[in-house]
Every structure is written in C-alpha cells, then in structure tokens.
Enzyme design. Structure first.
Site, PDB file in Angstrom:
ATOM      1  N   GLU A 182       4.575  -5.060   7.244  1.00 21.95           N
ATOM      2  CA  GLU A 182       3.797  -4.029   7.944  1.00 21.95           C
ATOM      3  C   GLU A 182       4.235  -3.843   9.391  1.00 21.95           C
ATOM      4  O   GLU A 182       4.209  -2.738   9.923  1.00 21.95           O
ATOM      5  CB  GLU A 182       2.301  -4.362   7.904  1.00 21.95           C
ATOM      6  CG  GLU A 182       1.654  -4.213   6.540  1.00 21.95           C
ATOM      7  CD  GLU A 182       1.742  -5.484   5.693  1.00 21.95           C
ATOM      8  OE1 GLU A 182       2.551  -6.388   6.019  1.00 21.95           O
ATOM      9  OE2 GLU A 182       1.002  -5.556   4.701  1.00 21.95           O
ATOM     10  N   ALA A 233       0.862  -1.183   0.000  1.00 21.70           N
ATOM     11  CA  ALA A 233       0.000   0.000   0.000  1.00 21.70           C
ATOM     12  C   ALA A 233       0.894   1.228   0.000  1.00 21.70           C
ATOM     13  O   ALA A 233       2.053   1.166   0.428  1.00 21.70           O
ATOM     14  CB  ALA A 233      -0.889  -0.020   1.233  1.00 21.70           C
TER      15      ALA A 233
HETATM   16  N1  CAA Z   1       4.607   3.238  -0.559  1.00 17.45           N
HETATM   17  C1  CAA Z   1       5.037   4.401  -1.084  1.00 17.45           C
HETATM   18  N2  CAA Z   1       6.195   4.532  -1.742  1.00 17.45           N
HETATM   19  C2  CAA Z   1       6.980   3.448  -1.858  1.00 17.45           C
HETATM   20  C3  CAA Z   1       6.608   2.208  -1.350  1.00 17.45           C
HETATM   21  C4  CAA Z   1       5.342   2.107  -0.677  1.00 17.45           C
HETATM   22  N3  CAA Z   1       4.886   0.957  -0.181  1.00 17.45           N
HETATM   23  N4  CAA Z   1       7.590   1.310  -1.622  1.00 17.45           N
HETATM   24  C5  CAA Z   1       8.538   1.971  -2.296  1.00 17.45           C
HETATM   25  N5  CAA Z   1       8.179   3.281  -2.434  1.00 17.45           N
HETATM   26  C6  CAA Z   1       8.925   4.337  -3.122  1.00 17.45           C
HETATM   27  C7  CAA Z   1      10.106   4.841  -2.288  1.00 17.45           C
HETATM   28  O1  CAA Z   1       9.678   5.790  -1.342  1.00 17.45           O
HETATM   29  C8  CAA Z   1      10.990   5.424  -3.350  1.00 17.45           C
HETATM   30  O2  CAA Z   1      10.467   6.669  -3.727  1.00 17.45           O
HETATM   31  P1  CAA Z   1      11.503   7.921  -3.973  1.00 17.45           P
HETATM   32  O3  CAA Z   1      12.324   7.494  -5.147  1.00 17.45           O
HETATM   33  O4  CAA Z   1      10.581   9.057  -4.249  1.00 17.45           O
HETATM   34  O5  CAA Z   1      12.310   8.046  -2.718  1.00 17.45           O
HETATM   35  C9  CAA Z   1      10.773   4.488  -4.548  1.00 17.45           C
HETATM   36  O6  CAA Z   1       9.530   3.822  -4.292  1.00 17.45           O
HETATM   37  C10 CAA Z   1      11.855   3.441  -4.673  1.00 17.45           C
HETATM   38  O7  CAA Z   1      11.971   2.767  -3.436  1.00 17.45           O
HETATM   39  P2  CAA Z   1      13.371   2.564  -2.655  1.00 17.45           P
HETATM   40  O8  CAA Z   1      14.302   3.702  -2.956  1.00 17.45           O
HETATM   41  O9  CAA Z   1      13.052   2.325  -1.223  1.00 17.45           O
HETATM   42  O10 CAA Z   1      13.899   1.236  -3.371  1.00 17.45           O
HETATM   43  P3  CAA Z   1      14.892   0.144  -2.730  1.00 17.45           P
HETATM   44  O11 CAA Z   1      15.222  -0.775  -3.868  1.00 17.45           O
HETATM   45  O12 CAA Z   1      15.973   0.758  -1.963  1.00 17.45           O
HETATM   46  O13 CAA Z   1      13.955  -0.671  -1.679  1.00 17.45           O
HETATM   47  C11 CAA Z   1      11.949  -1.818  -0.948  1.00 17.45           C
HETATM   48  C12 CAA Z   1      12.873  -1.424  -2.133  1.00 17.45           C
HETATM   49  C13 CAA Z   1      12.694  -2.784  -0.024  1.00 17.45           C
HETATM   50  C14 CAA Z   1      10.725  -2.494  -1.532  1.00 17.45           C
HETATM   51  C15 CAA Z   1      11.562  -0.549  -0.161  1.00 17.45           C
HETATM   52  O14 CAA Z   1      11.068   0.417  -1.086  1.00 17.45           O
HETATM   53  C16 CAA Z   1      10.482  -0.765   0.865  1.00 17.45           C
HETATM   54  O15 CAA Z   1      10.762  -1.282   1.935  1.00 17.45           O
HETATM   55  N6  CAA Z   1       9.226  -0.357   0.536  1.00 17.45           N
HETATM   56  C17 CAA Z   1       8.121  -0.440   1.494  1.00 17.45           C
HETATM   57  C18 CAA Z   1       7.607  -1.867   1.624  1.00 17.45           C
HETATM   58  C19 CAA Z   1       6.503  -1.919   2.650  1.00 17.45           C
HETATM   59  O16 CAA Z   1       6.693  -1.626   3.828  1.00 17.45           O
HETATM   60  N7  CAA Z   1       5.290  -2.298   2.218  1.00 17.45           N
HETATM   61  C20 CAA Z   1       4.122  -2.423   3.095  1.00 17.45           C
HETATM   62  C21 CAA Z   1       3.259  -1.185   2.963  1.00 17.45           C
HETATM   63  S1  CAA Z   1       1.896  -1.175   4.140  1.00 17.45           S
HETATM   64  C22 CAA Z   1       0.736  -2.225   3.453  1.00 17.45           C
HETATM   65  O17 CAA Z   1       0.914  -2.751   2.371  1.00 17.45           O
HETATM   66  C23 CAA Z   1      -0.533  -2.430   4.273  1.00 17.45           C
HETATM   67  C24 CAA Z   1      -1.519  -3.387   3.695  1.00 17.45           C
HETATM   68  O18 CAA Z   1      -1.816  -4.410   4.290  1.00 17.45           O
HETATM   69  C25 CAA Z   1      -2.197  -3.118   2.434  1.00 17.45           C
END
Ligand code: CAA
Length: 257
Positions: free
Chosen positions: A131, A65
């Site tokens: 999460e 999300a």
């Molecule tokens: N929401 C918003 N933006 C996100 C995102 C997310 N879930 N995941 C990645 N992005 C964005 C980053 O902020 C970044 O944006 P900018 O370039 O503007 O800074 C871009 O995507 C690229 O991401 P990274 O620079 O972080 O890429 P990375 O290769 O270094 O890492 C990753 C990749 C490990 C997937 C890391 O992006 C990450 O941990 N993302 C979040 C994953 C997460 O926590 N997901 C759960 C969300 S909550 C949920 O899903 C609740 C539910 O039950 C529905």
C-alpha cells in the site's frame, strides 16, 4: 443462491471456498468481499460444516483491494463507503478457516490470509503489503495482524518498503504454517481441515476463541477465560464421548453436541 465471485464445495464436513475473479488477480472489490464474508457467515451457521478452506487461483490468492474502485474516491466517499466494516464480520466466524495461498497475497489479499486462522502456502506464494507504494497504508488489519504475527521490526520492513516476501521467508517468520508444492497447496489445506473436522466441534470453536483472545488480553485474563471454557466443555455430549471412547479403546464419534 449463486454468487458471482465465490464458489463453494462441501465435502466431508469441510467447505472449500474459492475466490474467482481471476482476470484482475482476485482484486477484492466491495461486491466480492460482501459475497465472501456472507458465504463464510452462512457456512459458519451450517451444522454440516466444521471447517473451511479459502483459496484463490494459481496466480493469485488476491492482489489486494480493488485499486480501480478506490482510485477516484474522496475521503468523504471512502468514509461513507466504510469498506472495511465487512472485514470485522470475518472475526465473528467461530469455525476454523484455513487460507490456501498460491501466487500473490498482497495488500488486502495478505490481510485476508492473515484474517484466517492458519495459512498453507504454495512454494510460489508471495506475501506483501504494498500500500505504501500507492501512497496509502493497509486498512484491513495489515499493520496490526502482521505486527502480531511476525513482530514489529520485520513487519515494519514489509510495510515501509512494500516489498513482498517469499513463501519460505513467510514460513521462517511465522506468517504461514507450512510451505508445500503449489499444485498440492489446496489439497494440503483440505487435509488439515479434514483432520480438524474430525475433532469435537464445540471444543474446536472454543479453542479458536481462546487462542484469539491470547492476542488481545493479558495472561491472567486469558488463563481465566481458558479455564472457564474448559469447564464449560464438560457440559457437552462430545466430552463424555471423547473420554469414554478413550477408556473403551475406540475412536470417538463427535456430534457437535
Ligand atoms: N486492483 C485492481 N486491479 C488489479 C489489482 C488490484 N489490486 N491487482 C491487479 N489488478 C489487475 C491489473 O490492473 C491487470 O488488469 P488489466 O489486465 O485490465 O490491465 C490485471 O489485474 C493483471 O495484473 P498485472 O498485469 O499487473 O499482472 P502482473 O503479473 O504484471 O503483476 C502484481 C502482478 C505484481 C500483483 C500487480 O498486479 C500489482 O502490483 N497489483 C497491485 C497490488 C497492490 O498494490 N495491492 C494493494 C491494493 S490496496 C489494498 O489492498 C488496501 C487494503 O489494505 C485493503
């Protein structure tokens, strides 16, 4: 109608639905989810489509999300937004949906893949429910579907550590159907979809419905549901065609009637 984040191609009765918000690893904001679910509902009602494949990009199926969209929300805003309601409509889709997963399938991305009926994973795919690291928990079925698919103990390890698992581990745990080279992942999912699209469409939908019910009801109720669905298929032209073709020693031509 042109959609902002979702792009669909239809070939040989199979729809390939691509999520394209690559700059944020296909983070699933409200707009995107509404488009995706609306598109799947539209394809479900389209007689020219018999099976669907949902995919993302090479780096991410979906990284969850959209955290930015939730970061400042209050509990009242979250409750009013009701962002998971749209996910319930995914369960109404009658035709089979296959997820072709390359890269990250995290949080809502993993939940989306699990909401599909089958998962073909590229060898670099990573599945996880991170999460807990954000101080929350899955909200789109993660605790429920993961537990059903891989069992409570293994699900809890993923849910409580937030640690992602590899495609091979996902295969060993029964989370995915198969692991293939990343560059052939979409093609493998499409091949599976083409094979399913050749089967009798009404039987396919009823099999999906019965298999899903197996996760919700007791065995006897499920057996009765299955038996009644089996009898009901005797009302279809495709049943006559399927059995006649077998006896005539030729390939059946199913019309979905
Ligand atoms: N929401 C918003 N933006 C996100 C995102 C997310 N879930 N995941 C990645 N992005 C964005 C980053 O902020 C970044 O944006 P900018 O370039 O503007 O800074 C871009 O995507 C690229 O991401 P990274 O620079 O972080 O890429 P990375 O290769 O270094 O890492 C990753 C990749 C490990 C997937 C890391 O992006 C990450 O941990 N993302 C979040 C994953 C997460 O926590 N997901 C759960 C969300 S909550 C949920 O899903 C609740 C539910 O039950 C529905």
């Amino acid at each position: 109608m042109s959609l902002r984040y979702i792009h669909t191609e239809i070939n040989e009765s199979v729809a390939l639905v691509r999520i394209e918000r690559h700059e944020v690893l296909n983070a699933l904001n409200l707009h995107l989810m509404n488009e995706l679910v609306g598109e799947l509902a539209r394809l479900d009602a389209d007689d020219s489509v018999r099976c669907m494949v949902v995919t993302g990009g090479p780096k991410a199926f979906a990284a969850g999300a959209d955290i930015l969209e939730m970061a400042d929300a209050t509990v009242v805003e979250m409750k009013q937004r009701n962002q998971f309601q749209v996910w319930d409509r995914l369960r109404q889709v009658r035709k089979p949906v296959i997820a072709a997963v390359n890269g990250f399938a995290l949080g809502g991305g993993c939940e989306l893949a699990m909401a599909c009926d089958m998962i073909v994973a590229g060898e670099d795919a990573k599945f996880g429910q991170p999460e807990v690291k954000l101080g929350v928990m899955p909200g789109a079925g993660g605790t429920q579907r993961l537990t059903r698919l891989i069992g409570k103990n293994r699900a809890l390890e993923m849910l409580l550590t937030g640690r992602p698992i590899s495609a091979d581990d996902a295969l060993n745990m029964g989370l995915v159907n198969r692991v293939v080279p990343a560059e052939t992942c979409v093609q493998e999912a499409l091949s599976l979809a083409y094979e399913i699209a050749k089967q009798a469409p009404i039987a396919v939908q009823m099999i999906k419905e019965a298999a899903n019910k197996a996760l919700d009801v007791d065995l006897q109720t499920g057996m009765e549901l299955e038996r009644n669905a089996f009898y009901l298929l005797f009302a279809t032209e495709d049943r006559s065609e399927g059995m006649k073709a077998f006896l005539d020693k030729r390939k059946p031509v199913f019309r979905g009637r």
